[in-house]
Write an enzyme that holds these catalytic residues in place. Structure first.
Site, PDB file in Angstrom:
ATOM      1  N   GLY A 199       0.744  -1.209  -0.043  1.00  0.00           N
ATOM      2  CA  GLY A 199      -0.039   0.047   0.026  1.00  0.00           C
ATOM      3  C   GLY A 199       0.796   1.176  -0.099  1.00  0.00           C
ATOM      4  O   GLY A 199       2.003   1.231  -0.570  1.00  0.00           O
ATOM      5  N   TRP A 258       2.255   3.076   2.619  1.00  0.00           N
ATOM      6  CA  TRP A 258       3.493   2.758   3.269  1.00  0.00           C
ATOM      7  C   TRP A 258       4.372   1.600   2.935  1.00  0.00           C
ATOM      8  O   TRP A 258       5.572   1.475   2.803  1.00  0.00           O
ATOM      9  CB  TRP A 258       3.138   2.835   4.911  1.00  0.00           C
ATOM     10  N   LYS A 306      -1.753   6.506  18.835  1.00  0.00           N
ATOM     11  CA  LYS A 306      -1.761   7.972  18.095  1.00  0.00           C
ATOM     12  C   LYS A 306      -2.912   7.969  17.144  1.00  0.00           C
ATOM     13  O   LYS A 306      -3.356   9.054  17.027  1.00  0.00           O
ATOM     14  CB  LYS A 306      -0.266   8.412  17.824  1.00  0.00           C
ATOM     15  N   ARG A 338      -3.958  10.564   7.536  1.00  0.00           N
ATOM     16  CA  ARG A 338      -5.103   9.929   6.739  1.00  0.00           C
ATOM     17  C   ARG A 338      -6.286  10.044   7.880  1.00  0.00           C
ATOM     18  O   ARG A 338      -7.476  10.564   7.536  1.00  0.00           O
ATOM     19  CB  ARG A 338      -5.303   8.717   5.958  1.00  0.00           C
ATOM     20  N   GLN A 357      -6.561   3.424  10.009  1.00  0.00           N
ATOM     21  CA  GLN A 357      -6.346   2.160  11.042  1.00  0.00           C
ATOM     22  C   GLN A 357      -6.928   2.703  12.472  1.00  0.00           C
ATOM     23  O   GLN A 357      -7.014   1.924  13.349  1.00  0.00           O
ATOM     24  CB  GLN A 357      -4.878   1.899  11.163  1.00  0.00           C
TER      25      GLN A 357
HETATM   26  P1  NAD Z   1      -2.801   1.457   2.551  1.00  0.00           P
HETATM   27  O1  NAD Z   1      -3.762   2.180   3.644  1.00  0.00           O
HETATM   28  O2  NAD Z   1      -2.173   1.907   1.400  1.00  0.00           O
HETATM   29  O3  NAD Z   1      -3.753   0.121   2.465  1.00  0.00           O
HETATM   30  C1  NAD Z   1      -3.873  -0.266   1.160  1.00  0.00           C
HETATM   31  C2  NAD Z   1      -3.489  -1.806   0.955  1.00  0.00           C
HETATM   32  O4  NAD Z   1      -4.492  -2.916   1.471  1.00  0.00           O
HETATM   33  C3  NAD Z   1      -3.144  -2.010  -0.536  1.00  0.00           C
HETATM   34  O5  NAD Z   1      -1.866  -2.669  -0.563  1.00  0.00           O
HETATM   35  C4  NAD Z   1      -4.281  -2.947  -0.813  1.00  0.00           C
HETATM   36  O6  NAD Z   1      -3.702  -3.955  -1.842  1.00  0.00           O
HETATM   37  C5  NAD Z   1      -4.368  -3.788   0.327  1.00  0.00           C
HETATM   38  N1  NAD Z   1      -5.354  -4.614   0.654  1.00  0.00           N
HETATM   39  C6  NAD Z   1      -6.817  -4.329   0.301  1.00  0.00           C
HETATM   40  N2  NAD Z   1      -7.616  -5.092   0.434  1.00  0.00           N
HETATM   41  C7  NAD Z   1      -6.523  -6.131   0.836  1.00  0.00           C
HETATM   42  C8  NAD Z   1      -6.998  -7.723   1.455  1.00  0.00           C
HETATM   43  N3  NAD Z   1      -8.164  -8.411   1.116  1.00  0.00           N
HETATM   44  N4  NAD Z   1      -6.020  -8.518   1.796  1.00  0.00           N
HETATM   45  C9  NAD Z   1      -4.505  -7.894   1.842  1.00  0.00           C
HETATM   46  N5  NAD Z   1      -4.194  -6.724   1.166  1.00  0.00           N
HETATM   47  C10 NAD Z   1      -5.487  -5.814   1.037  1.00  0.00           C
HETATM   48  O7  NAD Z   1      -1.913   0.667   3.554  1.00  0.00           O
HETATM   49  P2  NAD Z   1      -0.502   1.212   4.171  1.00  0.00           P
HETATM   50  O8  NAD Z   1      -0.366   2.720   4.138  1.00  0.00           O
HETATM   51  O9  NAD Z   1       0.772   0.537   3.404  1.00  0.00           O
HETATM   52  O10 NAD Z   1      -0.398   1.140   5.591  1.00  0.00           O
HETATM   53  C11 NAD Z   1       0.294  -0.198   6.146  1.00  0.00           C
HETATM   54  C12 NAD Z   1       0.375  -0.049   7.664  1.00  0.00           C
HETATM   55  O11 NAD Z   1       1.288   0.805   7.650  1.00  0.00           O
HETATM   56  C13 NAD Z   1      -0.929   0.298   8.402  1.00  0.00           C
HETATM   57  O12 NAD Z   1      -0.824  -0.306   9.586  1.00  0.00           O
HETATM   58  C14 NAD Z   1      -0.571   1.873   8.675  1.00  0.00           C
HETATM   59  O13 NAD Z   1      -1.132   2.435   9.874  1.00  0.00           O
HETATM   60  C15 NAD Z   1       0.940   1.969   8.698  1.00  0.00           C
HETATM   61  N6  NAD Z   1       1.554   3.122   8.273  1.00  0.00           N
HETATM   62  C16 NAD Z   1       1.046   4.049   7.298  1.00  0.00           C
HETATM   63  C17 NAD Z   1       1.625   5.325   6.938  1.00  0.00           C
HETATM   64  C18 NAD Z   1       1.249   5.999   5.821  1.00  0.00           C
HETATM   65  O14 NAD Z   1       1.500   7.171   5.806  1.00  0.00           O
HETATM   66  N7  NAD Z   1       0.524   5.393   4.907  1.00  0.00           N
HETATM   67  C19 NAD Z   1       2.699   5.632   7.516  1.00  0.00           C
HETATM   68  C20 NAD Z   1       3.428   4.848   8.717  1.00  0.00           C
HETATM   69  C21 NAD Z   1       2.623   3.585   8.995  1.00  0.00           C
HETATM   70  P1  13P Z   2      -2.387   7.974   8.720  1.00  0.00           P
HETATM   71  O1  13P Z   2      -2.607   6.342   8.584  1.00  0.00           O
HETATM   72  O2  13P Z   2      -3.423   8.468   9.533  1.00  0.00           O
HETATM   73  O3  13P Z   2      -2.043   8.732   7.495  1.00  0.00           O
HETATM   74  O4  13P Z   2      -1.085   7.833   9.737  1.00  0.00           O
HETATM   75  C1  13P Z   2       0.287   7.966   9.057  1.00  0.00           C
HETATM   76  C2  13P Z   2       1.354   7.632   9.915  1.00  0.00           C
HETATM   77  O5  13P Z   2       1.280   6.745  10.705  1.00  0.00           O
HETATM   78  C3  13P Z   2       2.340   8.656  10.069  1.00  0.00           C
HETATM   79  O6  13P Z   2       3.456   8.434  10.866  1.00  0.00           O
END
Ligand code: NAD
Ligand code: 13P
Length: 410
Positions: A12, A14, A269, A335, A364
């Site tokens: 996704g 991240w 958070k 987000r 999340q």
């Molecule tokens: P995302 O929010 O972009 O989620 C989409 C992902 O979910 C895609 O890869 C999609 O293919 C997948 N998906 C959808 N349906 C699915 C299914 N049935 N089975 C498996 N996968 C499926 O994801 P992200 O931003 O990569 O977040 C991953 C983790 O990282 C989360 O816990 C998030 O809190 C954390 N995180 C995110 C960010 C950010 O800025 N995006 C930053 C730090 C941490």
């Molecule tokens: P959001 O999932 O709310 O975008 O948070 C991203 C994040 O964890 C930044 O550290």
């Protein structure tokens, strides 16, 4: 000496940004790591948007919906989840989970938390038994037995040790190589250098060694995981190696032992960021948002000390990128914050904002607020965490945003 193979499970926003980082580092440190990094992609059909530089009406890639993996591998861009970012050529998008994790000694889990149980069930028994994991997932795992960190859920389900990575890391900024910091927590029992015990067959190779260890998990309970040492043919997986794998000039890594602190900072958070978004959406200003962050931080620390007190260090929340720093960035432009703000401004349920504005990305904070509330309710402790409880009540429509100030007043 053998090289570590690295796989990123998840692609996704991240997941792809972290895959970019580790691929840059495996290419640079190719005596320690295999250069090619596998990234497992949940396959879906996508159309390359007309505004994308990859759009070319005569290209076969632009003749209707295509597999996301093919688009990533041909354009070196995840046009759906991380558009506009060139990915390293040694990063390979793989639609087969089993194939992507095969022979990998380092597994990086980076996907929305709601999918992790299914993923673990699919790869259980199909990974290298001495693999090590890093969970980048922000959430907590609540079930009838209680509450666990996702690093521990992954470790227990797969029979491996798994640490955590979490920090003030908005993925789109990191992917654009804007400087930031992160925290990695890694604290396996000291097995990796252990010699096979005398009782073992002299012909057994180090890969056959199974050591049952008495290891307390982060909540102080005895863990029942049987761990295998990383064979001595590989460079040891330790703090120094993790820094080599994740640190970039634009992504500064600090490695610590506090897995509970690093994980909970990232998970909790997100609940606070929802409240900050609602308050901002109401137009109450920055002082109000700062008040939410102050109370939120106190509840985060209290939660950590109450339920993970056996191992947690409260200073992790202030001294590392996880905790206060992540709270600030998440309450500014994350987000969860943005979606909560829009839900107030547009008078729409947050689930609808998630569906219509995030193009498949997942919040999340909403499910974490529900999970944490389920746990607190079972403990009879809802009143001790008024902000977490209020967020749950606002989400479920039993409280209004207007009553937040009176509910969190102590
Ligand atoms: P995302 O929010 O972009 O989620 C989409 C992902 O979910 C895609 O890869 C999609 O293919 C997948 N998906 C959808 N349906 C699915 C299914 N049935 N089975 C498996 N996968 C499926 O994801 P992200 O931003 O990569 O977040 C991953 C983790 O990282 C989360 O816990 C998030 O809190 C954390 N995180 C995110 C960010 C950010 O800025 N995006 C930053 C730090 C941490
Ligand atoms: P959001 O999932 O709310 O975008 O948070 C991203 C994040 O964890 C930044 O550290």
């Amino acid at each position: 000496q053998r090289k570590h193979k690295v796989t990123v499970v998840g692609s996704g926003n991240w997941g792809t940004a972290i895959a970019k980082i580790v691929s840059e580092n495996t290419a640079k440190h190719n005596t320690i790591f295999e250069e090619k990094v596998e990234m497992w992609v949940f396959e879906e059909k996508i159309e390359i948007p007309k505004e994308s530089p990859h759009y070319n009406p005569t290209s076969p890639l632009c003749q209707g919906p295509q597999n996301l993996t093919e688009v990533i591998n041909k354009t070196n861009e995840n046009v759906k989840y991380l558009p506009g970012i060139a990915l390293p050529k040694n990063l390979h998008a793989n639609p087969s989970l089993e194939d992507a994790v095969r022979d990998s000694t380092i597994l990086v889990f980076n996907l929305p938390h709601q999918f992790i149980h299914k993923i673990c069930d699919q790869i259980k028994g199909k990974i290298v038994p001495y693999a090590r994991g890093i969970s980048c997932i922000k959430g907590v795992d609540v079930n009838e037995e209680g509450i666990h960190l996702f690093s521990e859920t992954i470790g227990r389900r797969l029979g491996i040790y798994c640490g955590a990575l979490s920090g003030a890391n908005i993925a789109n900024e990191v992917a654009r190589e804007k400087w930031c910091e992160t925290s990695i927590a890694y604290d396996p029992p000291h097995l990796d250098s252990k010699e096979p015990s005398p009782q073992q067959s002299p012909n057994a190779s180090s890969t056959d060694v199974v050591i049952q260890f008495e290891h307390k998990d982060t909540s102080g309970k005895l863990s029942d995981v049987k761990l295998r040492p990383v064979p001595s043919e590989y460079p040891p997986v330790d703090h120094a190696l993790l820094k080599v794998l994740f640190h970039r000039p634009y992504f500064h890594v600090r490695v610590v032992n506090d897995v509970a602190g690093v994980s909970l900072g990232g998970a909790l958070k997100n609940i606070v960021a929802l409240a900050a978004g609602w308050v901002d959406g109401m137009g109450w200003g920055d002082n109000a948002k700062a008040a939410i962050m102050r109370v939120g931080l106190l509840e985060m620390v209290k939660f950590g000390e109450r339920f993970f007190g056996a191992t947690i260090d409260r200073q992790t929340f202030t001294d590392e990128s996880t905790g206060v720093a992540d709270l600030i960035t998440s309450c500014s432009s994350g987000r969860n914050f943005r979606s909560a703000k829009h839900s107030v401004e547009k008078r729409l349920p947050i689930d609808e904002i998630e569906r219509t504005e995030l193009n498949g990305q997942k919040l999340q904070g909403t499910s974490t607020a529900v999970d944490v509330n389920k746990f607190l309710k079972k403990q009879g402790l809802e009143n001790e965490f008024p902000l977490f409880t209020s967020v749950y009540r606002i989400l479920t429509g039993t409280m209004s945003v207007e009553s937040l100030p009176s509910q969190i007043e102590q």
